[in-house]
Design a protein around this motif. Sequence first.
Motif, PDB file in Angstrom:
ATOM      1  N   GLY A   1       3.855   0.625   2.868  1.00  0.00           N
ATOM      2  CA  GLY A   1       4.146  -0.605   3.596  1.00  0.00           C
ATOM      3  C   GLY A   1       3.191  -1.706   3.186  1.00  0.00           C
ATOM      4  N   ASP A   2       3.302  -2.838   3.852  1.00  0.00           N
ATOM      5  CA  ASP A   2       2.435  -3.981   3.590  1.00  0.00           C
ATOM      6  C   ASP A   2       1.220  -3.918   4.492  1.00  0.00           C
ATOM      7  OD1 ASP A   2       4.174  -4.962   1.678  1.00  0.00           O
ATOM      8  OD2 ASP A   2       5.274  -6.198   3.112  1.00  0.00           O
TER       9      ASP A   2
ATOM     10  N   LYS B   1      -8.065   3.407   6.676  1.00  0.00           N
ATOM     11  CA  LYS B   1      -7.519   2.523   7.707  1.00  0.00           C
ATOM     12  C   LYS B   1      -6.626   1.475   7.051  1.00  0.00           C
ATOM     13  CE  LYS B   1     -11.911   3.052  10.005  1.00  0.00           C
ATOM     14  NZ  LYS B   1     -13.208   2.448  10.257  1.00  0.00           N
ATOM     15  N   VAL B   2      -5.433   1.308   7.596  1.00  0.00           N
ATOM     16  CA  VAL B   2      -4.495   0.295   7.119  1.00  0.00           C
ATOM     17  C   VAL B   2      -4.208  -0.633   8.286  1.00  0.00           C
ATOM     18  CG1 VAL B   2      -2.196  -0.162   6.195  1.00  0.00           C
ATOM     19  CG2 VAL B   2      -3.417   1.904   5.494  1.00  0.00           C
ATOM     20  N   ARG B   3      -4.464  -1.927   8.098  1.00  0.00           N
ATOM     21  CA  ARG B   3      -4.203  -2.885   9.166  1.00  0.00           C
ATOM     22  C   ARG B   3      -3.165  -3.908   8.696  1.00  0.00           C
ATOM     23  NH1 ARG B   3      -8.772  -6.412  11.787  1.00  0.00           N
ATOM     24  NH2 ARG B   3      -9.095  -4.621  13.123  1.00  0.00           N
ATOM     25  N   ARG B   4      -2.190  -4.128   9.552  1.00  0.00           N
ATOM     26  CA  ARG B   4      -1.166  -5.165   9.342  1.00  0.00           C
ATOM     27  C   ARG B   4      -1.018  -5.891  10.663  1.00  0.00           C
ATOM     28  NH1 ARG B   4       1.523  -8.768   6.361  1.00  0.00           N
ATOM     29  NH2 ARG B   4       3.687  -8.884   6.936  1.00  0.00           N
ATOM     30  N   ARG B   5      -1.407  -7.150  10.686  1.00  0.00           N
ATOM     31  CA  ARG B   5      -1.436  -7.962  11.905  1.00  0.00           C
ATOM     32  C   ARG B   5      -2.314  -7.243  12.929  1.00  0.00           C
ATOM     33  NH1 ARG B   5       4.257  -8.392  10.673  1.00  0.00           N
ATOM     34  NH2 ARG B   5       4.588 -10.316   9.511  1.00  0.00           N
ATOM     35  N   ALA B   6      -1.814  -6.973  14.129  1.00  0.00           N
ATOM     36  CA  ALA B   6      -2.626  -6.302  15.152  1.00  0.00           C
ATOM     37  C   ALA B   6      -2.450  -4.790  15.116  1.00  0.00           C
ATOM     38  CB  ALA B   6      -2.258  -6.832  16.527  1.00  0.00           C
TER      39      ALA B   6
ATOM     40  N   CYS C   1       0.842  -1.193   0.000  1.00  0.00           N
ATOM     41  CA  CYS C   1       0.000   0.000   0.000  1.00  0.00           C
ATOM     42  C   CYS C   1       0.877   1.242   0.000  1.00  0.00           C
ATOM     43  CB  CYS C   1      -0.915   0.006   1.219  1.00  0.00           C
ATOM     44  SG  CYS C   1      -1.992   1.454   1.325  1.00  0.00           S
ATOM     45  N   GLU C   2       0.553   2.187  -0.873  1.00  0.00           N
ATOM     46  CA  GLU C   2       1.242   3.476  -0.926  1.00  0.00           C
ATOM     47  C   GLU C   2       0.202   4.580  -0.863  1.00  0.00           C
ATOM     48  OE1 GLU C   2       3.335   3.252  -4.651  1.00  0.00           O
ATOM     49  OE2 GLU C   2       4.835   1.865  -3.842  1.00  0.00           O
TER      50      GLU C   2
END
Length: 151
Positions: free
Chosen positions: A17-18, A50-55, A5-6
């Motif tokens: 980031g991812d 909203k960007v979520r990566r793991r928790a 994501c950019e």
Amino acid sequence: MPIRCEIVSQDRMVWEGDADIVVVPGVGGEMGILPNHAPLLSTLKFGILKVRRRAEEELFTIAGGVIEVQPDLITVLADSAENVAEIDVARAEDARKRAQEILKEGPPRDTDAYLKLEAALRRSNLRLEAVRRYRSGKRSRMPSMSQTESE
């Protein structure tokens, strides 16, 4: 497997980031984008991205723009974007007060000036609402998506 994501504003790279999921304020409603999503091009409205990566979750104010989605890449080209954790509250309040004072004098005769003023007011209100909702009191950490959706 995450999706890249950019988030880019007119003047800088805001975040890259991812992500496991990205939720964007599309003009047709909120859209959740997962890895391997079908290609998509859409316009964005004012709102919270909203960007979520793991928790972990990152929240951004978005003041319009476009999103391009490929199966392995999300590119957000925002008219204006800012991480909610980095919002300068005093600056946002000053901008809102200035815009409100000018509008009290009556709308500018120049349509472009009026539209810019209206956009500045909307942007300030969005920024202040994001701070109030996501950074206030007992919520020192960003809420999970399930918490924000239940409100």
